[in-house]
Design a protein around this motif. Structure first.
Motif, PDB file in Angstrom:
ATOM      1  N   ALA A 174       0.825  -1.211   0.000  1.00 22.13           N
ATOM      2  CA  ALA A 174       0.000   0.000   0.000  1.00 22.13           C
ATOM      3  C   ALA A 174       0.862   1.265   0.000  1.00 22.13           C
ATOM      4  CB  ALA A 174      -0.934  -0.007   1.196  1.00 22.13           C
ATOM      5  N   LEU A 175       2.079   1.179   0.550  1.00 22.25           N
ATOM      6  CA  LEU A 175       2.962   2.349   0.541  1.00 22.25           C
ATOM      7  C   LEU A 175       3.249   2.781  -0.890  1.00 22.25           C
ATOM      8  CD1 LEU A 175       5.641   1.466   3.255  1.00 22.25           C
ATOM      9  CD2 LEU A 175       3.623   2.908   3.458  1.00 22.25           C
ATOM     10  N   ALA A 280       3.540   2.055   9.797  1.00 21.44           N
ATOM     11  CA  ALA A 280       3.078   2.282   8.432  1.00 21.44           C
ATOM     12  C   ALA A 280       1.609   1.905   8.305  1.00 21.44           C
ATOM     13  CB  ALA A 280       3.900   1.458   7.446  1.00 21.44           C
ATOM     14  N   THR A 281       1.234   0.851   8.995  1.00 24.32           N
ATOM     15  CA  THR A 281      -0.128   0.351   8.856  1.00 24.32           C
ATOM     16  C   THR A 281      -0.771   0.225  10.226  1.00 24.32           C
ATOM     17  OG1 THR A 281       0.741  -1.866   8.878  1.00 24.32           O
ATOM     18  CG2 THR A 281       0.353  -0.896   6.736  1.00 24.32           C
ATOM     19  N   LYS A 282      -2.022  -0.220  10.212  1.00 23.68           N
ATOM     20  CA  LYS A 282      -2.752  -0.290  11.470  1.00 23.68           C
ATOM     21  C   LYS A 282      -2.085  -1.244  12.453  1.00 23.68           C
ATOM     22  CE  LYS A 282      -6.852   0.711   8.978  1.00 23.68           C
ATOM     23  NZ  LYS A 282      -8.264   0.561   8.731  1.00 23.68           N
TER      24      LYS A 282
ATOM     25  N   PHE B  81      -6.095   4.672   2.506  1.00 21.80           N
ATOM     26  CA  PHE B  81      -6.103   3.228   2.399  1.00 21.80           C
ATOM     27  C   PHE B  81      -6.682   2.537   3.625  1.00 21.80           C
ATOM     28  CE2 PHE B  81      -3.442   4.345  -1.004  1.00 21.80           C
ATOM     29  CZ  PHE B  81      -3.427   3.278  -1.875  1.00 21.80           C
ATOM     30  N   GLN B  82      -7.125   1.299   3.381  1.00 18.19           N
ATOM     31  CA  GLN B  82      -7.670   0.475   4.459  1.00 18.19           C
ATOM     32  C   GLN B  82      -6.620   0.321   5.568  1.00 18.19           C
ATOM     33  OE1 GLN B  82      -9.568  -2.959   2.791  1.00 18.19           O
ATOM     34  NE2 GLN B  82     -10.528  -3.546   4.696  1.00 18.19           N
ATOM     35  N   SER B  83      -5.374   0.028   5.174  1.00 22.11           N
ATOM     36  CA  SER B  83      -4.267   0.189   6.119  1.00 22.11           C
ATOM     37  C   SER B  83      -3.819   1.616   5.853  1.00 22.11           C
ATOM     38  CB  SER B  83      -3.143  -0.771   5.777  1.00 22.11           C
ATOM     39  OG  SER B  83      -2.576  -0.409   4.542  1.00 22.11           O
ATOM     40  N   TYR B  84      -3.308   2.335   6.801  1.00 24.40           N
ATOM     41  CA  TYR B  84      -3.117   3.764   6.549  1.00 24.40           C
ATOM     42  C   TYR B  84      -2.050   4.041   5.508  1.00 24.40           C
ATOM     43  CZ  TYR B  84      -5.390   3.567  11.066  1.00 24.40           C
ATOM     44  OH  TYR B  84      -6.226   3.264  12.073  1.00 24.40           O
ATOM     45  N   ALA B  85      -1.086   3.100   5.374  1.00 18.10           N
ATOM     46  CA  ALA B  85      -0.020   3.269   4.385  1.00 18.10           C
ATOM     47  C   ALA B  85       0.749   4.567   4.574  1.00 18.10           C
ATOM     48  CB  ALA B  85      -0.575   3.170   2.968  1.00 18.10           C
ATOM     49  N   GLU B 159     -12.548   1.978   4.216  1.00 15.42           N
ATOM     50  CA  GLU B 159     -12.725   1.635   5.630  1.00 15.42           C
ATOM     51  C   GLU B 159     -11.726   2.356   6.526  1.00 15.42           C
ATOM     52  OE1 GLU B 159     -13.467  -2.352   6.703  1.00 15.42           O
ATOM     53  OE2 GLU B 159     -13.931  -2.941   4.651  1.00 15.42           O
ATOM     54  N   PRO B 160     -11.740   3.675   6.478  1.00 13.73           N
ATOM     55  CA  PRO B 160     -10.701   4.390   7.216  1.00 13.73           C
ATOM     56  C   PRO B 160     -10.858   4.263   8.719  1.00 13.73           C
ATOM     57  CG  PRO B 160     -12.301   5.931   6.335  1.00 13.73           C
ATOM     58  CD  PRO B 160     -12.665   4.590   5.801  1.00 13.73           C
ATOM     59  N   SER B 162     -12.106   1.568  10.469  1.00 16.64           N
ATOM     60  CA  SER B 162     -12.067   0.261  11.115  1.00 16.64           C
ATOM     61  C   SER B 162     -10.800   0.244  11.968  1.00 16.64           C
ATOM     62  CB  SER B 162     -12.018  -0.842  10.076  1.00 16.64           C
ATOM     63  OG  SER B 162     -10.921  -0.680   9.231  1.00 16.64           O
TER      64      SER B 162
END
Ligand SMILES: Nc1ncnc2c1ncn2[C@@H]1O[C@H](COP(=O)(O)OP(=O)(O)OP(=O)(O)O)[C@@H](O)[C@H]1O
Ligand SMILES: [Mg+2]
Lengths: 283, 363
Positions: A174-175, A280-282, B81-85, B159-160, B162
């Motif tokens: 996703a980056l 970087a991610t959740k 993104f769904q994951s914030y990236a 899905e920002p 979640s």
């Protein structure tokens, strides 16, 4: 938790652990200790057959001085650097690019190309010795630093690509997508996002390749002949002496020759950072 | 103007068809929410609009311009993104300004945009932190900030919210709502969350298995679901569905015989049924009243939520029914419960699950 801390196991296990570990350590280090001790023995010790006993006196200074005086080892070390550093830069640099391409782009022959890089690693390099020598002679690269560098780069890039490709594959994709949507060019994505996150991989590979190439003896003897080109591994031969093997000098030279990879490791150590992609991610 | 138009869009991964022909028109400045069960293709559709996924067939236009050969960067869209990236090695400031810096904007031009976005999202005091030093909600705001500074015509959110806790979700929800109001940009928002969909959307798109089940305003979907899927998907707790048979009862009315024998007579509102046609009766839990004559059920579970009480009961034929009652209502588990059913609030679906009659209390 795995592995279970030794403090939590049965007392007899703990005791045997405490006894066996130092023994294993010493056995493992024995050759190294042997070399280190030999390198400070006077030659008379070796002549008298005192190979493993306590040195009769400390001859470290004279042995190490002799190594530099009796041979061109300083020159050979320089040669080693001239071969190793460009190889490390070349192989790691190339594999950053190939790894990025194979990890990020979907193209038809992606996997085929990748497997070719991987398969190259399975070819025993001994069987390549003669063709490679012939090729270098034909190309006029025989007995040149350039020739050695080119062939080391060619041989190491396969493994490096495997390593880099898998490392980049593990970064959050996703980056890259996010940067693409932002309009960042592919080259800048590589340069500003992927490359900084590859720092631990680059450091690890640099140490690994540095050590591989520095310690290489095989190609050094096959592709180099003159003193101008010979790296330290091959150059040490010179210390053998005419009538008898001067082990105290060879071991001292070996220790000297082993220092740069060790230095390289400590130099790069601070880049082996875990968790660079944290946040970087959740997660 | 940035209306988004999808025409007969399909998407296949290899042989698997994921999106099976989607037609959709999203007006300029509209807040459009995609909902649907997991794996129905919401993210895929969004990624196609962003240009991250090729469109297998069909056409996509943004602001009237065909997008088939337009790079993601040139579409005027920004995606959260769904994951914030977030770029983990950059500070918040660098994260937000990265896209602008890399596309040749001058620092003097970037600075005010950065300040404004940071203020809008209350990130000003965090600008020098790395993403790993931020909380989930703060990371989320950085991701949104990164989208804002580019001043896109279309925002895409996957899905920002979640993974955020309930309180933060509510807060971020209002913030995104405010943002939409302030910027006036078109926003497309994917979510699993009923409340998010109902509160934020101008238009909800219900997706299921790669096709659109229904498009409409939140209340339209809630009160006039086109089919059983939408009826069951929108609203929580779900609409009760009870199988039965229908017959004409004269004067345009329809008599429904439920499986357990109870009879309900509905105003057909122009709809007709054939005699003995099998149907499904739908009624929302809040339109059922315990303690009135109607259906007979046995209480299985009671949830006392304070402001309301939910009874989950079983009809004689075993089908489950949920009743939303006043907070003061009480019933022992295992006791029998009379449930009053307002015929005007009932929906009727045919054997294919398509709606025949919608509930309407004004009738
Ligand atoms: N790259 C891919 N290759 C093959 N199949 C894919 C790929 N990406 C998604 N899919 C499939 O497409 C379908 C839709 O995926 P998508 O991510 O759009 O679902 P979603 O509606 O966003 O679900 P969720 O709510 O769980 O995020 C899934 O069945 C998934 O397995
Ligand atoms: Mg998704």
């Amino acid at each position: 938790m795995f592995p279970r801390p030794i403090q939590k196991s049965a007392p007899w296990l703990q005791a045997s652990y405490k006894v066996l570990l130092p023994i294993a350590l010493i056995v493992w280090l024995l050759p190294l200790i042997g070399i280190a001790v030999t390198s400070i023995r006077p030659s008379s010790d070796l002549a008298a057959g005192n190979y493993f006993g306590w040195p009769t006196r400390f001859a470290g200074v004279e042995n190490y001085t002799a190594v530099f005086q009796n041979s061109n080892i300083g020159w050979y070390i320089l040669n080693s650097f001239k071969v190793t550093i460009p190889t490390v830069i070349g192989a790691v640099g190339l594999s950053c690019l190939t790894g990025f391409a194979l990890a990020v782009y979907k193209f038809r022959l992606n996997l085929v190309v990748f497997f070719m890089f991987v398969a190259g690693n399975f070819v025993p390099f001994q069987i390549l010795a003669i063709p490679v020598r012939n090729l270098t002679v034909q190309l006029g690269l025989y007995d040149t630093i350039t020739g050695l560098v080119l062939f080391h780069v060619a041989f190491q890039t396969g493994f490096c690509t495997l390593f880099m490709r898998n490392f980049i594959k593990a970064l959050p994709f996703a980056l890259i997508e996010s940067a693409r949507v932002e309009g960042v060019s592919e080259w800048k994505i590589f340069r500003h996002i992927v490359l900084p996150l590859m720092r631990p991989a680059i450091a690890a590979l640099a140490v690994l390749i540095f050590t591989f190439v520095w310690n290489d003896y095989f190609w050094a003897t096959i592709m180099a002949q003159s003193a101008d080109v010979r790296p330290v591994t091959a150059g040490m031969n010179e210390l053998k002496g005419q009538w008898k093997v001067a082990w105290e000098l060879i071991t001292a030279a070996s220790i000297v020759a082993a220092l740069p990879p060790v230095a390289m490791f400590f130099l790069m150590q601070k880049h082996f950072i875990a968790g660079l992609t944290l946040g970087a991610t959740k997660g | 103007m940035a209306e988004v138009t999808l025409r007969a869009i399909t998407k296949s991964f290899g042989d698997v068809k994921i999106i099976k022909g989607v037609d959709l028109q999203i007006a300029d400045g509209e807040f459009c929410v995609f909902v649907g069960p997991s794996g129905c293709g919401k993210s895929t559709l969004l990624r196609m609009i962003a240009g991250l996924e090729d469109i297998t067939s069909g056409s996509l236009a943004i602001g009237g311009k065909e997008m088939a050969d337009v790079e993601p960067s040139d579409r005027g869209v920004a995606m959260v993104f769904q994951s914030y990236a977030l770029y983990p090695h950059m500070t918040v400031k660098d994260n937000i300004s990265f896209g602008l810096r890399m596309t040749g904007h001058k620092p003097a031009e970037i600075e005010p945009k950065l300040r404004r976005a940071a203020e809008m999202l209350q990130l000003t005091h965090l600008l020098d932190r790395k993403p790993s030093q931020l909380s989930g909600g703060q990371r989320q705001r950085v991701a949104i900030g990164r989208a804002i500074v580019r001043e896109p015509q279309v925002f895409l959110f996957d899905e920002p919210l979640s993974n955020l806790d309930a309180a933060l979700r509510v807060q971020m929800r209002t913030e995104i709502g405010k943002l939409h109001h302030d910027l006036g940009a078109t926003m497309i928002y994917v979510t699993h969350d009923q409340v998010e969909a109902m509160t934020m959307a101008d238009k909800i798109v219900v997706l299921n298995g790669g096709v659109i089940e229904q498009v409409g305003s939140p209340l339209e979907l809630y009160h006039r679901p086109r089919n059983l899927f939408v009826a069951g998907f929108i609203g929580s707790p779900k609409m009760n569905v009870i199988p039965g048979t229908a017959s004409p009862a004269g004067e345009g009315r329809i008599e429904v015989t439920l499986k357990d024998g109870a009879k309900v007579t509905l105003d057909g509102g122009g709809a007709t049924v054939s005699s003995g046609q099998s149907v499904t009766l739908g009624i929302r839990p809040e339109h059922l009243t315990p303690g009135r004559v109607g259906l007979k059920a046995t209480v299985r579970l009671a949830e006392y939520l304070g402001s309301e009480t939910m009874f989950y009961a079983a009809l004689a034929d075993g089908s489950e029914i949920a009743v939303k009652a006043d907070g003061l209502a009480k019933a022992a588990i295992g006791s029998s419960l009379d449930i009053g059913l307002n015929p005007a609030a009932c929906h009727l679906f045919d054997a294919n699950g398509m709606a025949i009659i919608h509930g309407d209390l004004t009738r």
